[in-house]
Enzyme design. Structure first.
Site, short mmCIF file in Angstrom:
data_model
loop_
_atom_site.label_atom_id
_atom_site.label_comp_id
_atom_site.label_asym_id
_atom_site.label_seq_id
_atom_site.Cartn_x
_atom_site.Cartn_y
_atom_site.Cartn_z
N ASP A 183 39.37 49.92 36.33
CA ASP A 183 38.83 51.25 36.97
C ASP A 183 40.39 52.05 36.56
O ASP A 183 40.03 53.16 36.79
CB ASP A 183 40.03 50.35 38.78
CG ASP A 183 38.72 49.60 39.36
OD1 ASP A 183 37.54 49.23 39.26
OD2 ASP A 183 38.92 50.61 40.40
N TYR A 193 40.61 34.31 41.75
CA TYR A 193 39.72 34.62 42.74
C TYR A 193 38.58 33.18 42.87
O TYR A 193 38.15 32.99 43.76
CB TYR A 193 38.47 35.36 41.80
CG TYR A 193 38.28 36.42 41.18
CD1 TYR A 193 40.06 37.15 41.16
CD2 TYR A 193 37.23 38.11 41.88
CE1 TYR A 193 39.85 38.97 41.27
CE2 TYR A 193 37.75 38.76 42.24
CZ TYR A 193 39.05 39.76 41.49
OH TYR A 193 39.40 40.63 41.05
C1 IPM Z 1 34.51 44.62 40.66
C2 IPM Z 1 34.65 44.33 41.88
C3 IPM Z 1 34.91 43.29 42.51
C4 IPM Z 1 35.91 42.10 41.63
C5 IPM Z 1 34.46 42.27 44.27
C6 IPM Z 1 34.17 42.80 44.87
C7 IPM Z 1 34.97 41.19 44.57
O1 IPM Z 1 36.11 45.44 41.98
O2 IPM Z 1 33.14 44.06 40.14
O3 IPM Z 1 35.17 45.08 39.75
O4 IPM Z 1 37.11 42.23 42.27
O5 IPM Z 1 35.32 41.64 40.64
MN MN Z 2 36.87 45.93 40.14
#
Ligand code: IPM
Ligand code: MN
Ligand code: NAD
Length: 320
Positions: free
Chosen positions: A224, A118
């Site tokens: 997730d 990131y």
């Molecule tokens: C999360 C989200 C974020 C991430 C995105 C929106 C940048 O998916 O908080 O899990 O990838 O960290």
């Molecule tokens: Mn996420």
């Protein structure tokens, strides 16, 4: 104690409303200060994280954040997600705790939040090649690993460190540093697991996991997955902590544009994030427990209430 509230986009304001009603009930003396952030802030100011919002966050005791993101900006140059990554980096909230609890499953994902893919170099080369790079300094790995081992000590004393050491240089360094840190925690069991296998084991052996330590991108995907195995993404909260300074508390889920505005979003993740804020951000474990208990009692009573506000009403009733 000042809490900065960033309601966010899509279902953000809908779930935040219920979380604040409950928060005002359990900790009425907190000062809540709402600021612009996300898609609406881009429309109003051209920036998803306006300077005054960032300054308020830095000066606060804790930041309570709803999800951001709006399809309107999917192809735009300035996107809500950029402000959110900047906020995480500015607060240096490198330790992202993502607990998933359900039945006998109790996983805590400890995700490195301000490094890796990131935040590494990215760009476009002359020939049109586009690149993002995964970068980690050993110090970044060491500090998140220490957090994971410390947290494991208060739990079942098992850490699974997830990487892709069969392919990535960053992962080989990650594995070496985590192994070194583990030497200071002889009472905690450490296992290394490749991320593809980890995804499979999450599904097949969910209750074998305790603390899962991993880098930014892997942790995003696995959180997730863990949420979906333990009640759904509408239930999954998170706490993002630095070594000093305010923490950031937000659900794992996004702004859910597909259901936004309908009043049907599950506010549980936002409420449980508020409980994490009380506990980890404000040192109020009792109020946190009171809120968490009310939320879970409501969950077992109502399961899937049709309306966001109905869940919030039931939580308030539990708290009264
Ligand atoms: C999360 C989200 C974020 C991430 C995105 C929106 C940048 O998916 O908080 O899990 O990838 O960290
Ligand atoms: Mn996420
Ligand atoms: P999402 O999490 O918003 O939605 C995925 C699915 O889960 C959708 O079907 C949605 O309706 C459902 N869902 C999510 N939260 C729910 C809730 N509380 N109650 C009931 N159902 C819920 O993921 P997405 O659709 O991939 O992303 C939408 C936007 O959110 C994107 O712009 C993304 O960048 C952003 N996002 C932001 C954050 C954040 O602010 N921390 C996190 C993830 C995604």
């Amino acid at each position: 104690m000042t809490v900065v509230v960033l309601p966010g986009d899509g279902i953000g304001p809908e779930v935040m409303r219920e979380a604040l009603r409950a928060l005002e009930r359990v900790a009425p003396e907190l000062e809540l200060e709402e600021h612009a952030f996300g898609a609406q802030a881009i429309r109003d100011t051209g920036d998803s994280l306006p300077d005054e919002t960032l300054a308020a966050c830095k000066a606060s005791e804790a930041v309570l954040k709803g999800p951001i993101g709006d399809p309107e900006f999917d192809a735009a140059e300035v996107r809500p997600e950029q402000g959110m990554l900047r906020l995480r980096a500015e607060l240096d909230v490198y330790a992202n705790l993502r607990p998933s609890e359900h039945g006998h499953v109790n996983i805590l994902i400890v995700r490195e939040l301000v490094g890796g893919l990131y935040f590494g170099a990215k760009g476009v080369r002359e020939d049109g090649t586009v690149f993002d790079t995964m970068e980690y300094h050993p110090d970044q790995v060491e500090r998140i690993a220490r957090r994971a081992f410390e947290l494991a000590r208060g739990r079942r004393k098992r850490v699974v460190s997830v990487d892709k050491a069969n392919v990535l240089e960053t992962s080989r360094m990650w594995r070496r540093v985590v192994t070194e840190v583990a030497a200071d925690y002889g009472d905690v069991d450490l296992e290394h697991m490749l991320v593809d296998n980890a995804a499979m084991q999450f599904v097949l052996e969910t209750d074998g996991f305790d603390v899962v330590l991993t880098e930014n991108m892997f942790g995003d995907i696995l959180s997730d997955l863990a949420a979906s195995l333990t009640g759904g993404i509408g239930l999954a909260p998170s706490a993002s902590l630095s070594d000093s300074g305010p923490g950031l508390f937000e659900p794992v889920h996004g702004s859910a544009p597909d259901i936004a505005g309908k009043g049907v979003a599950n506010p549980m993740a936002m409420m449980l994030s508020t409980a994490l804020m009380l506990e980890h951000g404000l040192g109020r474990a009792d109020e946190a427990e009171r809120l968490r208990t009310a939320v879970w009692n409501t969950y077992w009573e109502l399961r899937d209430p049709e309306r966001t506000s109905a869940f919030g009403d039931a939580v308030l009733k539990e708290l009264s």
